[in-house]
Design a protein around this motif. Structure first.
Motif, PDB file in Angstrom:
ATOM      1  N   GLU A 371       0.815  -1.217   0.000  1.00 37.60           N
ATOM      2  CA  GLU A 371       0.000   0.000   0.000  1.00 37.60           C
ATOM      3  C   GLU A 371       0.848   1.267   0.000  1.00 37.60           C
ATOM      4  O   GLU A 371       0.335   2.350   0.288  1.00 37.60           O
ATOM      5  CB  GLU A 371      -0.942  -0.021   1.199  1.00 37.60           C
ATOM      6  CG  GLU A 371      -1.874  -1.218   1.140  1.00 37.60           C
ATOM      7  CD  GLU A 371      -2.951  -1.193   2.202  1.00 37.60           C
ATOM      8  OE1 GLU A 371      -2.974  -0.235   2.989  1.00 37.60           O
ATOM      9  OE2 GLU A 371      -3.765  -2.118   2.219  1.00 37.60           O
ATOM     10  N   MET A 372       2.126   1.125  -0.339  1.00 39.14           N
ATOM     11  CA  MET A 372       3.028   2.273  -0.362  1.00 39.14           C
ATOM     12  C   MET A 372       3.814   2.302  -1.662  1.00 39.14           C
ATOM     13  O   MET A 372       4.090   1.254  -2.248  1.00 39.14           O
ATOM     14  CB  MET A 372       4.028   2.196   0.801  1.00 39.14           C
ATOM     15  CG  MET A 372       3.408   2.229   2.159  1.00 39.14           C
ATOM     16  SD  MET A 372       4.685   2.306   3.462  1.00 39.14           S
ATOM     17  CE  MET A 372       5.461   0.720   3.269  1.00 39.14           C
ATOM     18  N   PRO A 373       4.231   3.486  -2.094  1.00 38.18           N
ATOM     19  CA  PRO A 373       5.217   3.553  -3.175  1.00 38.18           C
ATOM     20  C   PRO A 373       6.518   2.892  -2.724  1.00 38.18           C
ATOM     21  O   PRO A 373       6.823   2.848  -1.533  1.00 38.18           O
ATOM     22  CB  PRO A 373       5.409   5.063  -3.389  1.00 38.18           C
ATOM     23  CG  PRO A 373       4.189   5.705  -2.805  1.00 38.18           C
ATOM     24  CD  PRO A 373       3.783   4.824  -1.662  1.00 38.18           C
ATOM     25  N   ILE A 374       7.299   2.392  -3.669  1.00 32.58           N
ATOM     26  CA  ILE A 374       8.523   1.667  -3.322  1.00 32.58           C
ATOM     27  C   ILE A 374       9.519   2.551  -2.594  1.00 32.58           C
ATOM     28  O   ILE A 374      10.184   2.113  -1.651  1.00 32.58           O
ATOM     29  CB  ILE A 374       9.157   1.060  -4.591  1.00 32.58           C
ATOM     30  CG1 ILE A 374       8.272  -0.070  -5.124  1.00 32.58           C
ATOM     31  CG2 ILE A 374      10.559   0.533  -4.291  1.00 32.58           C
ATOM     32  CD1 ILE A 374       8.082  -1.239  -4.165  1.00 32.58           C
ATOM     33  N   ASP A 375       9.633   3.809  -3.005  1.00 28.16           N
ATOM     34  CA  ASP A 375      10.609   4.669  -2.322  1.00 28.16           C
ATOM     35  C   ASP A 375      10.235   4.874  -0.854  1.00 28.16           C
ATOM     36  O   ASP A 375      11.112   4.962   0.020  1.00 28.16           O
ATOM     37  CB  ASP A 375      10.776   6.014  -3.048  1.00 28.16           C
ATOM     38  CG  ASP A 375       9.492   6.827  -3.118  1.00 28.16           C
ATOM     39  OD1 ASP A 375       8.401   6.249  -2.915  1.00 28.16           O
ATOM     40  OD2 ASP A 375       9.583   8.040  -3.375  1.00 28.16           O
ATOM     41  N   VAL A 376       8.955   4.888  -0.557  1.00 25.06           N
ATOM     42  CA  VAL A 376       8.520   5.006   0.832  1.00 25.06           C
ATOM     43  C   VAL A 376       8.844   3.721   1.593  1.00 25.06           C
ATOM     44  O   VAL A 376       9.316   3.757   2.733  1.00 25.06           O
ATOM     45  CB  VAL A 376       7.014   5.314   0.895  1.00 25.06           C
ATOM     46  CG1 VAL A 376       6.531   5.321   2.344  1.00 25.06           C
ATOM     47  CG2 VAL A 376       6.718   6.653   0.234  1.00 25.06           C
TER      48      VAL A 376
END
Length: 505
Positions: A371-376
Motif C-alpha cells: 500500500e506504499m510507493p517503493i521509495d517510501v
C-alpha cells in the motif's frame, strides 16, 4: 496490519548486475548492487543476459541444496512438497573491484539450473495499460467497480458466518470518539483534544482536515473503497471486519476462522525462518491499523515485555485502543479481544518513528508495503534497521507476485483491476518489490524468505551483531529463498477463492 506512514523521498540510481539461469525453459534473475545502497537512491535494473550463467559472467554464485527447513512441523496438506525439504537459493554478493565501482569479481555458478522464481508477474505496458489506467481513474469506474469490490467483501463475510453488520452496529453504539457529543474521558485512545476529554466526531474530522497537509501525498488517496481512505471512521470501524473476510477468501474451507488460519500461516513461517524475540524484548508493529497484528504478536511472543503498534491514522488508533479497553467477546465482535497492558497503540510515522537508535528487538510489517510507493517502503525499511538492536529482526508478511496465483491474476487485466481499483500502489509494488529485497540483502546480515500461503511470502531479516562502537557486522548479501521446490512449484498450495466467489461450496 494496514496503512503505514512515511514522507516521500527522491530516487536516484545505483548500478546493478544480474545473472540468470534456467531449467525447463524457466528463468531466474539474481541481483547484486555494485555499491552501498541508500533507500533514497536505489533503483534496481534488470540486465538481459543469456539463460545459462557462465563462470566468466556470474556476479553471484548460486548454491542449491535441500535442507531440513527446521524442526517446526509443516502441514503437508498445504505444502506441495508434502513435508519434503524445500529448495534453498543462496545469493552471495562478491567483493567490488576497487578500481571500478561497477565491477564485481568473478564467481562460480554452482547451480545454473535453479528455478526461482519461475512465474514472475510481468508489468503491463503500452496501449492496454494506458486504457486500464484511464478506466480505473474514470468516475464511471469508481461508481461501478469500487462499490462492487466493497459488496464482494461484505458478501464474503456474511456468507462465511462473519457477523459484519452486527459487529459494526455494536461498536458504532459504544462510547467512543466516533459518536457525536461523546464526552467520555479517555486520554489513551489516540484522539485526545488536550483538554482531558475525547474529541467527538466533528472535532476529529476538523482536526484531520487541518492536518491533511502534513500527511504524505500517497497516504491521502482512496484505499479499500473508502473515499477518504484511511482517514475516516468507517474505514477504521470496518478494518477488522474486512480482515476477517479476507481471511475467509484465502482459506475458504475454514469459513469464519479463515483469518486465524491465514495469519497463523505467516506466524508459522516467521518461526520456521528463525524469528525470535528475547525475554523482556520490545516489538514494534509498523502500520498496525486497529491493532489486529499487534495483539497477535503479543500471543506469538509472550516472553516480550512491550508491543508498540504504530499507525499514521488517528481513526485506526482510536478504534484499536477502544477495542482493547472494551475487550469484547465473539458474541459482540468478530473475534475475542483480551486486555493486555503490554500493548500500546500510538499515532506515528513509521518512516520517522522518533524511537531511539538500536532500542527494539523486532519490527513487524504485516500486509503493509503493498500500500506504499517503493521509495517510501525503502525509507521504512531503513527506519526499521535504525531502531533495531544488533541481532534484532524485521518481519515482513506480504503478497507474492512471484507466485503462480498472483502472476496469473495480473496477466488478466480485468481480474487484476478488481484488486487494483482499491489498491492504488499495487502495480508499483508488484514491479518494485525486488528492490526492497535487494536493499534488505545489502543492509541486514541475513535475509530469509519462504512461502506462507499459496500467494503470500514471509520474510525475516536479521541485523548484524555489533562489532564496534557505532557499527554492526556487515551484510553477507545472503538471501535464503525457499518459496519454490526443485521443480519450480510454489511451495504452498493456493486455496484462495475465485474473484467471483463468496464462499467455498
Amino acid at each position: 496490519m494496514w496503512y503505514p506512514s512515511s514522507s516521500s523521498c527522491a530516487a536516484g540510481s545505483t548500478s546493478t548486475s544480474s545473472t540468470t539461469s534456467s531449467r525447463s525453459g524457466r528463468t531466474t534473475t539474481a541481483f547484486v548492487a555494485s555499491s552501498s545502497l541508500d533507500p533514497s537512491t536505489i533503483i534496481a535494473t534488470r540486465a538481459t543476459t543469456a539463460t545459462t550463467t557462465t563462470a566468466a559472467t556470474a556476479s553471484r554464485s548460486l548454491s542449491c541444496s535441500f535442507p531440513v527447513v527446521n524442526n517446526h512441523k509443516l502441514d503437508g496438506s498445504r505444502y506441495n512438497t508434502a513435508g519434503r525439504g524445500l529448495l534453498l537459493l543462496k545469493l552471495f554478493s562478491t567483493s567490488n573491484n576497487n578500481n571500478s565501482p561497477h565491477s564485481t569479481s568473478t564467481a562460480t555458478a554452482t547451480a545454473a539450473t535453479s528455478t526461482i522464481p519461475p512465474n514472475k508477474a510481468k508489468p503491463r505496458t503500452g496501449l492496454s495499460q494506458q486504457l486500464l489506467d484511464w478506466a480505473l481513474a474514470s468516475p464511471f469506474w469508481k461508481l461501478v467497480l469500487v462499490p462492487q469490490a466493497r459488496r464482494n467483501i461484505v458478501q464474503t463475510a456474511e456468507a462465511n458466518g462473519i457477523a459484519w453488520k452486527k459487529s459494526y452496529d455494536w461498536l458504532l453504539n459504544q462510547p467512543g470518539p466516533w459518536n457525536k457529543n461523546n464526552k467520555e474521558d479517555n486520554d489513551d485512545d489516540g484522539s485526545s483534544n488536550g483538554s482531558g476529554t475525547t474529541m467527538n466526531q466533528d472535532e476529529m474530522m476538523d482536526a484531520t482536515a487541518t492536518t491533511m497537509l502534513h500527511y504524505p501525498s500517497y497516504y491521502t488517496k482512496e484505499f479499500h473503497a473508502y473515499p477518504k481512505g484511511n482517514l475516516s471512521w468507517e474505514a477504521a470501524i470496518e478494518q477488522e471486519l474486512a480482515s476477517r473476510a479476507v481471511g475467509a477468501r484465502n482459506f475458504p474451507a475454514h469459513g469464519a476462522k479463515g483469518e486465524d488460519v491465514f495469519r497463523s500461516s505467516f506466524e508459522e513461517a516467521i518461526l520456521r525462518l528463525g524469528g525470535v524475540v528475547p525475554k523482556g524484548g520490545i516489538v514494534v508493529d509498523f502500520g498496525c491499523g486497529t491493532g489486529t497484528s499487534t495483539r497477535r504478536l503479543s500471543k506469538l511472543f509472550p516472553q516480550a515485555d512491550k508491543f508498540v503498534g504504530m499507525d499514521l491514522s488517528p481513526f485506526f488508533i482510536a478504534v484499536g485502543q477502544r477495542l482493547l479497553e472494551l475487550a469484547p467477546t465473539k458474541e459482540q465482535w468478530v473475534t475475542n479481544i483480551e486486555k493486555d497492558e503490554r500493548i500500546e497503540l500510538r499515532v506515528g510515522n513509521v518512516a520517522d518513528t522518533n524511537l531511539d537508535n538500536e532500542s527494539v528487538d523486532a519490527v513487524n510489517l504485516s500486509l503493509v508495503i503493498h500500500e506504499m510507493p517503493i521509495d517510501v517502503t525503502l525509507k521504512v525499511c531503513q527506519e526499521a534497521f535504525r531502531i533495531l538492536k544488533p541481532g534484532g529482526q524485521l518481519y515482513i508478511s506480504e503478497m507474492d507476485f512471484d507466485s503462480p496465483a498472483y502472476a496469473a491474476q495480473r496477466e488478466n487485466a480485468m481480474l487484476f483491476s478488481l484488486l487494483r481499483s482499491t489498491e492504488p500502489y499495487l502495480d508499483e509494488y508488484a514491479d518494485g518489490v525486488d528492490q526492497v529485497r535487494e536493499y534488505l540483502a545489502k543492509t541486514f546480515q541475513s535475509v530469509k524468505i519462504t512461502a506462507a500461503t499459496g500467494r503470500h511470502f514471509a520474510l525475516v531479516a536479521t541485523k548484524g551483531a555489533k562489532v564496534s562502537e557505532g557499527s554492526s557486522s556487515r551484510s553477507s548479501g545472503l538471501v535464503e529463498d525457499t518459496r519454490f521446490d526443485s521443480q519450480g512449484n510454489y511451495a504452498v498450495m493456493d486455496t484462495h477463492l475465485k474473484v467471483w466467489e463468496s464462499k467455498k461450496e
